[in-house]
Design a protein around this motif. Structure first.
Motif, PDB file in Angstrom:
ATOM      1  N   MET A   1       0.832  -1.193   0.000  1.00  0.00           N
ATOM      2  CA  MET A   1       0.000   0.000   0.000  1.00  0.00           C
ATOM      3  C   MET A   1       0.870   1.248   0.000  1.00  0.00           C
ATOM      4  O   MET A   1       1.972   1.259   0.568  1.00  0.00           O
ATOM      5  N   TYR A   2       0.361   2.272  -0.630  1.00  0.00           N
ATOM      6  CA  TYR A   2       0.904   3.622  -0.477  1.00  0.00           C
ATOM      7  C   TYR A   2      -0.110   4.385   0.351  1.00  0.00           C
ATOM      8  O   TYR A   2      -1.259   4.543  -0.046  1.00  0.00           O
ATOM      9  N   SER A   3       0.305   4.835   1.536  1.00  0.00           N
ATOM     10  CA  SER A   3      -0.656   5.393   2.490  1.00  0.00           C
ATOM     11  C   SER A   3      -0.915   6.887   2.312  1.00  0.00           C
ATOM     12  O   SER A   3      -1.767   7.450   3.000  1.00  0.00           O
ATOM     13  N   GLY A   4      -0.211   7.520   1.372  1.00  0.00           N
ATOM     14  CA  GLY A   4      -0.439   8.937   1.120  1.00  0.00           C
ATOM     15  C   GLY A   4      -1.447   9.164   0.009  1.00  0.00           C
ATOM     16  O   GLY A   4      -2.285   8.309  -0.278  1.00  0.00           O
ATOM     17  N   ASN A   5      -1.355  10.314  -0.637  1.00  0.00           N
ATOM     18  CA  ASN A   5      -2.247  10.645  -1.740  1.00  0.00           C
ATOM     19  C   ASN A   5      -2.076   9.636  -2.881  1.00  0.00           C
ATOM     20  O   ASN A   5      -0.967   9.466  -3.400  1.00  0.00           O
ATOM     21  N   PRO A   6      -3.153   8.949  -3.296  1.00  0.00           N
ATOM     22  CA  PRO A   6      -3.020   7.915  -4.326  1.00  0.00           C
ATOM     23  C   PRO A   6      -2.433   8.422  -5.635  1.00  0.00           C
ATOM     24  O   PRO A   6      -1.689   7.695  -6.303  1.00  0.00           O
ATOM     25  N   GLU A   7      -2.761   9.653  -6.028  1.00  0.00           N
ATOM     26  CA  GLU A   7      -2.236  10.186  -7.288  1.00  0.00           C
ATOM     27  C   GLU A   7      -0.720  10.316  -7.233  1.00  0.00           C
ATOM     28  O   GLU A   7      -0.013   9.955  -8.173  1.00  0.00           O
ATOM     29  N   LYS A   8      -0.211  10.803  -6.105  1.00  0.00           N
ATOM     30  CA  LYS A   8       1.239  10.902  -5.926  1.00  0.00           C
ATOM     31  C   LYS A   8       1.853   9.506  -5.863  1.00  0.00           C
ATOM     32  O   LYS A   8       2.943   9.254  -6.381  1.00  0.00           O
ATOM     33  N   GLY A   9       1.132   8.612  -5.243  1.00  0.00           N
ATOM     34  CA  GLY A   9       1.638   7.255  -5.075  1.00  0.00           C
ATOM     35  C   GLY A   9       1.846   6.511  -6.372  1.00  0.00           C
ATOM     36  O   GLY A   9       2.726   5.645  -6.468  1.00  0.00           O
ATOM     37  N   GLU A  10       1.045   6.821  -7.392  1.00  0.00           N
ATOM     38  CA  GLU A  10       1.170   6.145  -8.687  1.00  0.00           C
ATOM     39  C   GLU A  10       2.606   6.208  -9.211  1.00  0.00           C
ATOM     40  O   GLU A  10       3.147   5.210  -9.702  1.00  0.00           O
ATOM     41  N   GLU A  11       3.215   7.373  -9.118  1.00  0.00           N
ATOM     42  CA  GLU A  11       4.583   7.541  -9.602  1.00  0.00           C
ATOM     43  C   GLU A  11       5.584   6.864  -8.653  1.00  0.00           C
ATOM     44  O   GLU A  11       6.552   6.245  -9.097  1.00  0.00           O
ATOM     45  N   VAL A  12       5.316   6.958  -7.345  1.00  0.00           N
ATOM     46  CA  VAL A  12       6.238   6.405  -6.339  1.00  0.00           C
ATOM     47  C   VAL A  12       6.360   4.893  -6.461  1.00  0.00           C
ATOM     48  O   VAL A  12       7.455   4.327  -6.337  1.00  0.00           O
ATOM     49  N   VAL A  13       5.241   4.213  -6.705  1.00  0.00           N
ATOM     50  CA  VAL A  13       5.267   2.737  -6.708  1.00  0.00           C
ATOM     51  C   VAL A  13       5.560   2.147  -8.085  1.00  0.00           C
ATOM     52  O   VAL A  13       5.629   0.923  -8.219  1.00  0.00           O
ATOM     53  N   LYS A  14       5.762   2.988  -9.079  1.00  0.00           N
ATOM     54  CA  LYS A  14       5.962   2.486 -10.443  1.00  0.00           C
ATOM     55  C   LYS A  14       7.087   1.452 -10.538  1.00  0.00           C
ATOM     56  O   LYS A  14       6.936   0.427 -11.231  1.00  0.00           O
ATOM     57  N   PRO A  15       8.233   1.642  -9.849  1.00  0.00           N
ATOM     58  CA  PRO A  15       9.291   0.620  -9.944  1.00  0.00           C
ATOM     59  C   PRO A  15       8.855  -0.752  -9.427  1.00  0.00           C
ATOM     60  O   PRO A  15       9.364  -1.779  -9.906  1.00  0.00           O
ATOM     61  N   LEU A  16       7.928  -0.785  -8.467  1.00  0.00           N
ATOM     62  CA  LEU A  16       7.453  -2.061  -7.936  1.00  0.00           C
ATOM     63  C   LEU A  16       6.618  -2.823  -8.956  1.00  0.00           C
ATOM     64  O   LEU A  16       6.428  -4.040  -8.825  1.00  0.00           O
ATOM     65  N   ARG A  17       6.155  -2.129  -9.964  1.00  0.00           N
ATOM     66  CA  ARG A  17       5.342  -2.747 -11.011  1.00  0.00           C
ATOM     67  C   ARG A  17       6.201  -3.208 -12.190  1.00  0.00           C
ATOM     68  O   ARG A  17       5.686  -3.735 -13.171  1.00  0.00           O
ATOM     69  N   ASN A  18       7.535  -2.985 -12.043  1.00  0.00           N
ATOM     70  CA  ASN A  18       8.470  -3.359 -13.111  1.00  0.00           C
ATOM     71  C   ASN A  18       9.714  -4.020 -12.535  1.00  0.00           C
ATOM     72  O   ASN A  18      10.825  -3.830 -13.035  1.00  0.00           O
ATOM     73  N   LEU A  19       9.565  -4.802 -11.484  1.00  0.00           N
ATOM     74  CA  LEU A  19      10.702  -5.515 -10.903  1.00  0.00           C
ATOM     75  C   LEU A  19      11.178  -6.625 -11.835  1.00  0.00           C
ATOM     76  O   LEU A  19      12.317  -7.078 -11.759  1.00  0.00           O
ATOM     77  N   ALA A  20      10.297  -7.078 -12.696  1.00  0.00           N
ATOM     78  CA  ALA A  20      10.557  -8.020 -13.790  1.00  0.00           C
ATOM     79  C   ALA A  20       9.397  -7.824 -14.773  1.00  0.00           C
ATOM     80  O   ALA A  20       8.665  -6.826 -14.664  1.00  0.00           O
ATOM     81  N   GLU A  21       9.194  -8.752 -15.677  1.00  0.00           N
ATOM     82  CA  GLU A  21       8.053  -8.652 -16.586  1.00  0.00           C
ATOM     83  C   GLU A  21       6.799  -9.149 -15.867  1.00  0.00           C
ATOM     84  O   GLU A  21       6.710 -10.332 -15.520  1.00  0.00           O
ATOM     85  N   PRO A  22       5.800  -8.285 -15.616  1.00  0.00           N
ATOM     86  CA  PRO A  22       4.624  -8.718 -14.861  1.00  0.00           C
ATOM     87  C   PRO A  22       3.758  -9.710 -15.644  1.00  0.00           C
ATOM     88  O   PRO A  22       3.644  -9.617 -16.865  1.00  0.00           O
ATOM     89  N   LEU A  23       3.171 -10.641 -14.917  1.00  0.00           N
ATOM     90  CA  LEU A  23       2.144 -11.508 -15.499  1.00  0.00           C
ATOM     91  C   LEU A  23       0.785 -10.824 -15.441  1.00  0.00           C
ATOM     92  O   LEU A  23       0.019 -10.860 -16.392  1.00  0.00           O
ATOM     93  N   ILE A  24       0.501 -10.239 -14.288  1.00  0.00           N
ATOM     94  CA  ILE A  24      -0.743  -9.491 -14.066  1.00  0.00           C
ATOM     95  C   ILE A  24      -0.411  -8.306 -13.184  1.00  0.00           C
ATOM     96  O   ILE A  24       0.334  -8.432 -12.208  1.00  0.00           O
ATOM     97  N   ASP A  25      -0.964  -7.162 -13.479  1.00  0.00           N
ATOM     98  CA  ASP A  25      -0.802  -5.968 -12.644  1.00  0.00           C
ATOM     99  C   ASP A  25      -2.190  -5.431 -12.310  1.00  0.00           C
ATOM    100  O   ASP A  25      -2.868  -4.886 -13.178  1.00  0.00           O
TER     101      ASP A  25
END
Length: 457
Positions: free
Chosen positions: A263-287
């Motif tokens: 979870m990102y506990s702050g503003n979700p819009e700001k969080g989208e950019e912050v968590v982007k690397p976690l969505r590309n740790l490898a090639e995702p199967l499902i996001d």
């Protein structure tokens, strides 16, 4: 039985509800208490403790009944069941919530989210708040607001003497120090007051699935990300085998995968950019990362822990995840014959790690990862199957952080308890001597009273 409760019930082995009431979440646990006190008030709890004293019986305490080791239920002792004491009262103006000892995380979240507030809890909503908080409590708010135990403002509890006392930073301060991580060793906590924080009602939930073959790459990239991750981010990695569920694409049925949740506990819009690397740790199967209600996120993992499943497990803290650790983990997973294995690595940082190891009883504050291993154990399995969890613990122990475990996720064992409390153990033992000298409250990660062995030799 001559004992009576003011509002609750006493259930003996010949009672029609006995079989149902003695069961806990883990289907591997099968114990037979001498009496179950189904308490509905603090006065009932006092009666139960005094009864145990008179009969010289040990006590187990059930809040949510969700500890892996089934510490809520004992053989031949008194089981104090708090599950009917589950009231939750929010004081939004002062930012507090008062919670009875039988409430679950879902009970707490349901009330606090009416005001856009939350206290750090765990990640399975059926868990009891009492056991979680007394043993630490890691959840998706750990980076920003610390452990559940760090957010305890005060407790009311019934001691082994049957006394009702209040403990906070000013009254019984040594007991207040002990209950924040020292488990249920000191009495029955009938109610807590927790600090609340602005959270929700909607949050950015991290939910990405990767291929198991990329496990090492994912972990290495996660380690790098966490080095300077903001407090608002909390991340759990899990290695699981997917079921052949209709909601999943057929090519993922029975496939082993790595999931990243959090979870990102702050503003979700700001969080989208912050968590982007976690969505590309490898090639995702499902996001499936996206904004969702905080209460929905808190219940998202509930299907992973169905009631009645026979489960064994263990845990260890780590400062580093070197190649030897990852090789042991991956080989162990590949070689396991258990029907289900789930290996989790929870990244630790932020507020949970800033608190001094001596500020509360919870001593493990410098680890970077918490490893939790759970497996479904067939009741008719071979000795090799049944010993897989313990073998994994022994293989990984030399690489762990000061041989410490998360006590909410490991079976009670004296050396594990002493390793984990480290320098805090001696102080805890002295406090135990003051409040429970006869060790009535021993069905837990037990801290023996300082003079207990001497008195019983």
């Amino acid at each position: 039985m001559e004992e009576k409760l003011q509002t609750g019930h006493i259930i003996l082995p010949d009672h029609e509800l006995y079989e149902e009431k003695r069961k806990v979440w883990n289907g591997l646990i099968n114990r037979y208490p001498a009496a179950i006190f189904e308490c509905k008030s603090e006065e009932d709890v006092v009666s139960a403790v005094i009864y145990a004293q008179k009969k010289n019986l040990e006590i187990s305490v059930r809040g949510g009944g969700h500890h892996l080791a089934g510490t809520a239920v004992c053989d031949d002792g008194v089981m104090i069941d708090l599950s009917s004491m589950n009231a939750v009262a929010v004081d939004a103006k002062r930012g507090f919530v008062e919670v009875e000892g039988g409430a679950t995380l879902a009970d707490v979240d349901a009330e606090t989210q009416h005001y856009g507030l939350a206290t750090p809890t765990g990640t399975v909503s059926k868990t009891g708040i009492a056991g979680l908080a007394l043993g630490g409590g890691f959840g998706y708010l750990r980076g920003k607001y610390g452990l559940t135990s760090d957010n305890i403002i005060s407790v009311r509890m019934v001691t082994a003497a049957g006394d009702v006392i209040y403990a906070d930073k000013d009254e019984h301060p040594e007991l207040f120090w002990a209950v924040r991580g020292g488990g249920g060793n000191f009495g029955v906590v009938t109610s807590f007051i927790f600090q609340l924080h602005a959270v929700g009602p909607e949050v950015l939930a991290i939910d990405v699935m990767y291929d198991y073959k990329d496990t090492k790459q994912i972990i290495r990239n996660l380690e790098e990300y966490m080095e300077d991750a903001p407090d608002e981010v909390s991340v759990n990695l899990a290695i699981i085998q997917l079921p052949p569920a209709p909601i999943l694409p057929e090519h993922l049925h029975n496939k082993r995968v790595v999931t990243i949740s959090g979870m990102y506990s702050g503003n979700p819009e700001k969080g989208e950019e912050v968590v982007k690397p976690l969505r590309n740790l490898a090639e995702p199967l499902i996001d499936s990362t996206g904004v969702m209600p905080y209460t929905a996120l808190q219940k998202k993992l509930d299907p992973m822990v169905p009631t009645g499943l026979p489960v064994d497990g263990t845990s260890l803290f780590f400062k580093e995840l070197d190649d030897q650790v990852l090789n042991i983990l991956i080989k162990g997973i590949d070689d396991s014959k258990l029907p289900m294995v789930m290996v989790q690595l929870w990244a630790l940082h932020g507020e949970a790690n800033r608190v001094s190891s001596h500020h509360t009883a919870f001593a493990v504050r410098d680890a970077r990862f918490l490893l939790i291993i759970d497996g479904e154990v067939p009741k008719d399995g071979s000795s090799e199957d049944l010993g897989w969890i313990d073998a994994m613990y022994e293989k990984l122990l030399p690489y762990s952080y000061v041989k410490s475990s998360y006590l909410n996720g490991v079976k009670p064992e004296e050396q594990i308890t002493k390793n984990t409390y480290a320098e805090n153990y001696k102080k805890l033992s002295e406090i135990k001597e003051r409040y429970d000298p006869d060790n009535l409250f021993c069905h837990n990660h037990n801290i023996e009273p300082s003079n207990f062995k001497k008195a019983n030799n």
